[in-house]
Motif scaffolding. Structure first.
Motif, PDB file in Angstrom:
ATOM      1  N   LYS A 189       0.875  -1.178   0.000  1.00 52.04           N
ATOM      2  CA  LYS A 189       0.000   0.000   0.000  1.00 52.04           C
ATOM      3  C   LYS A 189       0.905   1.219   0.000  1.00 52.04           C
ATOM      4  CE  LYS A 189      -3.964   2.135   2.287  1.00 52.04           C
ATOM      5  NZ  LYS A 189      -4.292   2.860   1.108  1.00 52.04           N
ATOM      6  N   LEU A 190       0.860   1.971  -1.099  1.00 58.13           N
ATOM      7  CA  LEU A 190       1.737   3.122  -1.268  1.00 58.13           C
ATOM      8  C   LEU A 190       1.163   4.352  -0.570  1.00 58.13           C
ATOM      9  CD1 LEU A 190       2.642   2.712  -5.048  1.00 58.13           C
ATOM     10  CD2 LEU A 190       3.997   2.030  -3.056  1.00 58.13           C
ATOM     11  N   ASP A 191       2.029   5.104   0.084  1.00 59.25           N
ATOM     12  CA  ASP A 191       1.649   6.338   0.761  1.00 59.25           C
ATOM     13  C   ASP A 191       2.101   7.508  -0.114  1.00 59.25           C
ATOM     14  OD1 ASP A 191       0.803   8.145   2.675  1.00 59.25           O
ATOM     15  OD2 ASP A 191       2.698   8.083   3.763  1.00 59.25           O
ATOM     16  N   THR A 192       1.405   7.678  -1.245  1.00 61.53           N
ATOM     17  CA  THR A 192       1.779   8.719  -2.193  1.00 61.53           C
ATOM     18  C   THR A 192       0.570   9.139  -3.005  1.00 61.53           C
ATOM     19  OG1 THR A 192       3.195   9.256  -4.087  1.00 61.53           O
ATOM     20  CG2 THR A 192       2.500   6.969  -3.885  1.00 61.53           C
ATOM     21  N   ASP A 193       0.630  10.369  -3.514  1.00 58.89           N
ATOM     22  CA  ASP A 193      -0.429  10.854  -4.406  1.00 58.89           C
ATOM     23  C   ASP A 193      -0.160  10.458  -5.846  1.00 58.89           C
ATOM     24  OD1 ASP A 193      -1.659  12.100  -2.253  1.00 58.89           O
ATOM     25  OD2 ASP A 193      -0.601  13.990  -2.582  1.00 58.89           O
ATOM     26  N   GLU A 194       1.075  10.007  -6.130  1.00 56.19           N
ATOM     27  CA  GLU A 194       1.463   9.660  -7.492  1.00 56.19           C
ATOM     28  C   GLU A 194       2.070   8.260  -7.542  1.00 56.19           C
ATOM     29  OE1 GLU A 194       3.155  13.036  -9.797  1.00 56.19           O
ATOM     30  OE2 GLU A 194       3.438  13.865  -7.787  1.00 56.19           O
ATOM     31  N   PRO A 195       1.236   7.216  -7.388  1.00 55.02           N
ATOM     32  CA  PRO A 195       1.765   5.850  -7.341  1.00 55.02           C
ATOM     33  C   PRO A 195       2.514   5.441  -8.609  1.00 55.02           C
ATOM     34  CG  PRO A 195      -0.645   5.835  -7.325  1.00 55.02           C
ATOM     35  CD  PRO A 195      -0.213   7.255  -7.225  1.00 55.02           C
ATOM     36  N   ASP A 196       2.144   5.987  -9.763  1.00 50.77           N
ATOM     37  CA  ASP A 196       2.796   5.574 -11.007  1.00 50.77           C
ATOM     38  C   ASP A 196       4.285   5.941 -11.053  1.00 50.77           C
ATOM     39  OD1 ASP A 196       1.440   8.107 -11.045  1.00 50.77           O
ATOM     40  OD2 ASP A 196       1.996   8.331 -13.148  1.00 50.77           O
ATOM     41  N   LEU A 197       4.733   6.866 -10.205  1.00 50.66           N
ATOM     42  CA  LEU A 197       6.159   7.210 -10.145  1.00 50.66           C
ATOM     43  C   LEU A 197       7.003   6.046  -9.621  1.00 50.66           C
ATOM     44  CD1 LEU A 197       6.096  10.814  -8.624  1.00 50.66           C
ATOM     45  CD2 LEU A 197       6.501  10.169 -11.003  1.00 50.66           C
ATOM     46  N   TYR A 198       6.366   5.116  -8.920  1.00 56.19           N
ATOM     47  CA  TYR A 198       7.101   4.049  -8.238  1.00 56.19           C
ATOM     48  C   TYR A 198       6.851   2.673  -8.837  1.00 56.19           C
ATOM     49  CZ  TYR A 198       7.555   7.978  -5.137  1.00 56.19           C
ATOM     50  OH  TYR A 198       7.826   9.222  -4.644  1.00 56.19           O
ATOM     51  N   GLU A 199       6.293   2.637 -10.037  1.00 58.17           N
ATOM     52  CA  GLU A 199       5.937   1.358 -10.650  1.00 58.17           C
ATOM     53  C   GLU A 199       7.145   0.598 -11.197  1.00 58.17           C
ATOM     54  OE1 GLU A 199       2.595  -0.453 -13.674  1.00 58.17           O
ATOM     55  OE2 GLU A 199       2.980   1.693 -13.707  1.00 58.17           O
ATOM     56  N   ASN A 200       8.202   1.286 -11.600  1.00 56.77           N
ATOM     57  CA  ASN A 200       9.319   0.614 -12.274  1.00 56.77           C
ATOM     58  C   ASN A 200      10.633   0.734 -11.499  1.00 56.77           C
ATOM     59  OD1 ASN A 200       7.849  -0.278 -14.620  1.00 56.77           O
ATOM     60  ND2 ASN A 200       7.729   1.885 -15.169  1.00 56.77           N
ATOM     61  N   LEU A 201      10.593   0.499 -10.217  1.00 59.91           N
ATOM     62  CA  LEU A 201      11.798   0.567  -9.396  1.00 59.91           C
ATOM     63  C   LEU A 201      12.637  -0.702  -9.561  1.00 59.91           C
ATOM     64  CD1 LEU A 201      10.146   1.888  -6.119  1.00 59.91           C
ATOM     65  CD2 LEU A 201      11.599   3.199  -7.671  1.00 59.91           C
ATOM     66  N   ASP A 202      13.937  -0.558  -9.344  1.00 60.78           N
ATOM     67  CA  ASP A 202      14.833  -1.721  -9.381  1.00 60.78           C
ATOM     68  C   ASP A 202      14.918  -2.403  -8.023  1.00 60.78           C
ATOM     69  OD1 ASP A 202      15.521  -1.260 -12.048  1.00 60.78           O
ATOM     70  OD2 ASP A 202      17.059   0.193 -11.451  1.00 60.78           O
ATOM     71  N   SER A 203      14.815  -1.587  -6.965  1.00 63.18           N
ATOM     72  CA  SER A 203      14.932  -2.131  -5.611  1.00 63.18           C
ATOM     73  C   SER A 203      14.250  -1.204  -4.629  1.00 63.18           C
ATOM     74  CB  SER A 203      16.406  -2.288  -5.231  1.00 63.18           C
ATOM     75  OG  SER A 203      17.034  -1.019  -5.192  1.00 63.18           O
ATOM     76  N   MET A 204      14.085  -1.682  -3.406  1.00 62.29           N
ATOM     77  CA  MET A 204      13.540  -0.877  -2.307  1.00 62.29           C
ATOM     78  C   MET A 204      14.064  -1.459  -1.008  1.00 62.29           C
ATOM     79  SD  MET A 204       9.484  -2.041  -2.548  1.00 62.29           S
ATOM     80  CE  MET A 204       9.188  -0.997  -3.940  1.00 62.29           C
TER      81      MET A 204
END
Length: 175
Positions: free
Chosen positions: A25-40
């Motif tokens: 569950k993302l805590d952001t107004d712009e979830p699409d910014l985090y769709e293509n991450l390499d790692s977290m």
């Protein structure tokens, strides 16, 4: 990586499949910014552990469906549920104008157009219904609602915030 060098992105809320996929569950107004991450980074017992992402895609509006490398079973996935997710601060999108992230304004000087110098932002309290500036004035804590109507200007270069608060609000803490 230390937590103070990162920002909170969200929380792993459930498994998605029998093959170790998870929903965050993302805590952001712009979830699409985090769709293509390499790692977290996953917070495991107060340690940030890097997890590499095999695949991810948005699932509904604020959920990110993730498959981490080496998380292949339900048991692997179960061990991560309810863990917080973090990313390095340098991945935060830059904000324009008077917009700011809470961590950015810690240490900013605060002035009020009527009162004058108020103090320095010591923290932001977002655990209440109304988000509050916590301002230190020579050891006295002053709480002012973080309300767009009160913010006249945020000067990131001068590290200063100018407010226009209702008359008497600041005086409540000084008498």
């Amino acid at each position: 990586m230390k937590k103070e060098d990162c920002f909170y992105l969200g929380k792993i809320v459930s498994k998605y499949s029998f093959k170790g996929e998870l929903l965050i569950k993302l805590d952001t107004d712009e979830p699409d910014l985090y769709e293509n991450l390499d790692s977290m980074f996953v917070d495991l017992r107060n340690n940030l552990v890097p997890f590499f992402i095999e695949s991810s895609q948005l699932h509904k509006s604020d959920l990110l469906r993730v498959r981490f490398e080496d998380v292949d079973t339900e048991a692997d996935a179960d061990a991560l549920i309810k863990s917080d997710i973090y990313l390095p601060l340098d991945l935060l999108p830059k904000l324009e104008g008077d917009k700011f992230y809470y961590h950015e304004i810690i240490g900013f000087k605060v002035s009020d157009v009527n009162f004058g110098h108020v103090g320095t932002v010591s923290s932001i309290n977002d655990s209440t219904a109304q988000v509050l500036f916590e301002i230190d004035r020579d050891g006295t804590e002053i709480l002012i609602p973080l309300n767009d109507a009160f913010i006249v200007k945020v000067d990131k270069d001068k590290k200063e915030i100018i407010l226009d608060t209702p008359e008497g609000l600041i005086d409540l803490y000084l008498d």
